[in-house]
Structures are given as structure tokens and as C-alpha cells.
Design an enzyme around this catalytic site. Structure first.
Site, short mmCIF file in Angstrom:
data_model
loop_
_atom_site.label_atom_id
_atom_site.label_comp_id
_atom_site.label_asym_id
_atom_site.label_seq_id
_atom_site.Cartn_x
_atom_site.Cartn_y
_atom_site.Cartn_z
N GLY A 30 5.55 6.12 -5.53
CA GLY A 30 6.23 5.11 -4.75
C GLY A 30 7.73 5.32 -4.81
O GLY A 30 8.20 6.34 -5.31
N ASP A 144 0.71 -9.81 -1.18
CA ASP A 144 0.77 -8.44 -0.66
C ASP A 144 -0.64 -7.85 -0.56
O ASP A 144 -0.87 -6.70 -0.93
CB ASP A 144 1.65 -7.56 -1.57
#
Length: 481
Positions: A30, A144
Site C-alpha cells: 500500500g 470501508d
């Protein structure tokens, strides 16, 4: 909680360090973190996933989110939530040791298959709903939810687990927030449009995930954020793609979740109670105990000659046992359970045939003898009394057809007709004034409601034959990421 976190900074206190693990490979990257597959040294050499976060490049808010995530994962323990096993800090990096999910994520699963059959979609949604029900019991909002954050494990059975709680917060349906967070494609309209929102935003995300499972793409797939926002602003109607079809229950849940106005959106309670998910019969330990209790009652009624009651109890027990059977991973336990379930199915079918033939046995249970004996004459009286109300008369005819289909073993059409007639009769009885017609109508509704529930139990038995093939199909589609 802060004190608890601070204790994990000390590496001379017997707490885990990076030296306790053998790093095998990088499995994810990420903007500020990498995820590695690793093995814990010593002991049973457990395979884990280690998320390594470079805290030196994080903003204060990002660090706060990370600490909130760690604190939440210390508390949240559920079979459908990725488990945090350890965490520690070293040289400016934070290491979070997580349960390793060997099946990758739901996004990759969908891409391999393009779109998922409704039965498989239901299994995944049921597991997601169980996780969300647990989160709501702790007033936690994920914020999320998306296929990339729903991980899969293959052993002992294919299981969906909610992961990545980086944006999660304590938030109830009565509290409001304005903070922008989440992934735009799965973000509720009220967040995307920077309006006040509450925990119901997770339900919109579930709707988008469900849509993507069924049709292979999100309902508002766009080439840019601006295009996505415009579609949301215009409240563009969400439609089932041409050439695709889903069951009425599936469509009802999907469209109830994808309501732009959160006040019109399905509530959490209604979501958890929705017929498509059928959480009431999910393969949990609690429901296994309910199934055993129902079978004991069924055997007792059967022994006493109350075949009508025994039939309904066997049928209801099967609605609990079938999911248990399809979810059982141990070969020997599965084989034993299959034998028992087949016995219950056979007995339920025999009892159904006896009921349909009018062989009511001794019928000594309280109240039911009178109910059944009065059904024929009472029903004919109700038909006469209903002639002045067209809708009621038509609904009663539908119910008769449903009973005929049930007698023939055509359970799909039987359930369809009984649902249709009850959909008319239940609202009518609420408007019906006290009197003989209301009494007879209420009695008939109770009979058909019970029959409809029994049919659902008999329909569930199809999974006994389908489950091995479906289970293999699920495993074949799931690959290491």
C-alpha cells in the site's frame, strides 16, 4: 487503551519481535504499508500475515487511525472478522500480526468468475451480515467495506472475514459524522457528497458489494471520480443489468440497500432479518442446539400420533440442519449428519403424504385437533363469506392452488402461491372488523403460514445433494493471492 499500546513498545519484556517470525514473501503493498506472509518460529509454526507500517511517514490522523484499528482488533473476536494475533513497534515501524487468509480477497474471487451465482452470493453475504451484526453489538462502524477488504480462508471451510479496520470508528445509528473516509466506488452518497452521516453508510457499501458479486461490476462504475459524483448527485436509478435475473428476495434486498436517502435505506434490524440472508438458520452453534430441540419435539409429536405437528417440526428442524451439513468440514461428522438428515427428510415426506391424504392420526395435541377438524367446514364457510370481497376470494383460490402443488410435491410453486395469497390476506385481516369472517380468516392464515414455513424446510433439503458439488466449485474458484 493507550497504556496497553505503550507496553508493546518494549522488546525486552517477553513481547513478540520481528525475530520471532520467518518472513516468507510479500503479498501486498500500500502507500504506507506492506503485508508479508510469515511463519512463527518454534511451536506449531503458525502461518500469519504481518502488516508492516512505516510510522515515520504517517500524519498524526493516520497514526490515530492505526492505533484505533489496533485497539478495536484487540476487542473484536468473531469467526467472520480477521483476527489480530500480536502487534509490536520497532525502529519507527509498527508490525501488526494477523490471521493469514489463504483464499485471497473477494475482489479477486469475483474477477476469476466474472459474477457469482445467487447461492454463493448468499453464503458470502450471510457471513458478512454475521460480522456486521457483531460489529453493531459493539457500536462499531467499518466505514470501508469493499471486496478488497473481505478476505477468504479455505480451511476448514471457505469463510469470508472482514479485514482492514483502518477507518473503523465507534459510531451508532444515532450519532453523526462529517469526516470523509472510505473508497469512493463503495462510499455511501451521504459521505461522497460531504453530508452528515451515521452507521447506515455500511449498509450502502454492502449493497454495492452484493451488486458486484451478482453482476461482476459496481452499480456506478465510472472512469473518474467526477463522473461517479455526478451519477450519485443525479440519483441515477440503479437497475439490474439486461440479460441478468435474480430471485424476488434477492432483488428486494439489493434495492433496499441501495437507497440514496439513508432514511429510506433498509435498517440494520431489517437487514439482519431479511429472508434472502436467513440469518435465523445460519450454521451457528446456537442454531445447532435449536435444531436438536426441534427434532426432539418432532419425535415426541410423531410418537404421540400428531402427524401434522410432527411434519411441521421436522420441516423446521431441517431448515437449521441443512446449513449445518453444508458447512461441516470434518468428513466423519458430515457423513454422520448426512445420514441423520436423510432420515428426517424421509420421515417428513411420509408425514406430509399422510397429512395431504387426510390421515390425521390421533391428533391429541391441545387445540390442533379442533383446528384441523374444523378446517374443511370452516374453510367452505370462509369462501362463502368472502364472495363480497374480490381480493379475499381471489387470494383464497391462490391458497387452494398452493395446497394442491404441495400435495404434488411441487414445492417451488406451492411456496409461490402461498406467499402470494398471504401477501393479500395478511393486510386484509388488519382491516377486517371483529366477527365470524375475521375469526375464520385468521385461522386460515395461520394454517397457510405454517405450511409455507414447512415448505421452506423441504426446499432446503435440496442443498443435501447440491452441497458437495457447490463446495468443490467454491474451493476451485478460490486461489492463493
Amino acid at each position: 487503551m493507550t497504556t496497553q499500546l505503550n507496553k508493546s513498545k518494549g522488546e525486552n519484556m517477553g513481547l513478540p519481535t520481528l525475530n520471532d517470525y520467518l518472513i516468507l514473501e510479500k503479498i501486498g503493498t500500500g502507500s504506507y504499508a506492506t503485508v508479508h506472509r510469515a511463519v512463527r518460529k518454534g511451536g506449531n509454526r503458525e502461518v500469519v500475515a504481518i502488516k508492516c507500517v512505516d510510522s515515520t511517514i504517517l500524519s498524526k490522523s493516520a497514526i490515530d487511525n492505526l492505533l484505533t484499528e489496533i485497539n478495536l482488533l484487540q476487542i473484536l473476536k468473531h469467526n467472520n472478522i480477521v483476527e489480530m494475533k500480536d502487534f509490536f513497534w520497532h525502529e519507527g515501524r509498527i508490525y501488526i500480526v494477523m490471521e493469514y487468509c489463504d483464499g485471497g480477497d473477494l475482489s479477486s474471487f469475483i474477477k476469476r468468475k466474472s459474477q457469482l451465482p445467487e447461492t454463493i452470493c448468499r453464503k458470502f453475504l450471510q457471513q458478512l451480515a454475521l460480522a456486521l451484526r457483531y460489529l453493531r453489538s459493539h457500536d462499531v462502524c467499518h466505514l470501508d467495506l469493499k471486496p478488497q477488504n473481505l478476505l477468504l480462508t479455505r480451511k476448514p471451510v471457505l469463510t469470508l472475514k472482514v479485514g482492514d479496520f483502518g477507518f473503523a470508528q465507534y459510531l451508532s445509528t444515532s450519532e453523526s459524522k462529517f469526516t470523509m473516509c472510505g473508497s469512493p466506488l463503495y462510499m455511501a452518497p451521504e459521505i461522497l457528497l460531504r453530508r452528515e452521516y451515521d452507521a447506515r453508510v455500511d449498509l450502502w457499501s454492502v449493497g454495492v458489494i452484493m451488486y458486484e458479486c451478482l453482476f461482476g461490476k459496481a452499480p456506478y462504475s465510472s472512469s473518474s471520480l467526477e463522473e461517479l459524483v455526478e451519477k450519485i448527485k443525479s440519483c441515477k436509478t440503479i437497475e439490474i443489468p439486461k440479460g441478468c435475473s435474480v430471485s424476488p428476495e434477492c432483488k428486494n434486498l439489493l434495492m433496499s440497500l441501495l437507497k440514496h436517502d439513508p432514511n429510506e435505506r433498509l435498517s440494520f434490524d431489517d437487514f439482519f432479518a431479511h429472508e434472502f440472508l436467513d440469518l435465523a438458520h445460519a450454521p451457528t452453534e446456537e442454531n445447532h442446539e435449536k435444531a436438536i430441540a426441534l427434532i426432539q419435539s418432532a419425535v415426541k409429536a410423531d410418537t404421540e400420533g400428531d402427524i401434522e405437528e410432527a411434519f411441521h417440526l421436522y420441516s423446521e428442524a431441517l431448515r437449521y440442519f441443512i446449513p449445518q451439513l453444508t458447512n461441516e468440514a470434518d468428513h466423519d461428522r458430515r457423513k454422520h449428519l448426512r445420514v441423520r438428515v436423510n432420515e428426517y427428510i424421509n420421515r417428513a415426506e411420509k408425514l406430509k403424504a399422510m397429512c395431504m391424504a387426510g390421515n390425521s392420526g390421533k391428533l391429541e395435541s391441545s387445540g390442533r385437533k379442533e383446528l384441523l377438524q374444523g378446517t374443511s367446514f370452516g374453510y367452505q364457510e370462509l369462501r362463502i363469506l368472502s364472495k363480497s370481497t374480490t381480493d379475499m376470494a381471489s387470494a383464497l383460490e391462490m391458497g387452494e392452488v398452493g395446497e394442491q402443488y404441495l400435495a404434488e410435491g411441487n414445492y417451488d410453486l406451492a411456496l409461490e402461491k402461498l406467499r402470494a395469497c398471504l401477501g393479500i390476506l395478511v393486510p386484509l385481516i388488519n382491516k377486517e372488523p371483529p366477527g365470524r369472517r375475521r375469526e375464520l380468516l385468521n385461522q386460515q392464515i395461520e394454517i397457510w403460514l405454517t405450511q409455507a414455513e414447512s415448505i421452506k424446510g423441504l426446499l432446503a433439503t435440496r442443498a443435501v445433494d447440491d452441497s458437495p458439488k457447490e463446495s468443490k466449485h467454491l474451493q476451485d474458484q478460490c486461489v492463493l493471492q
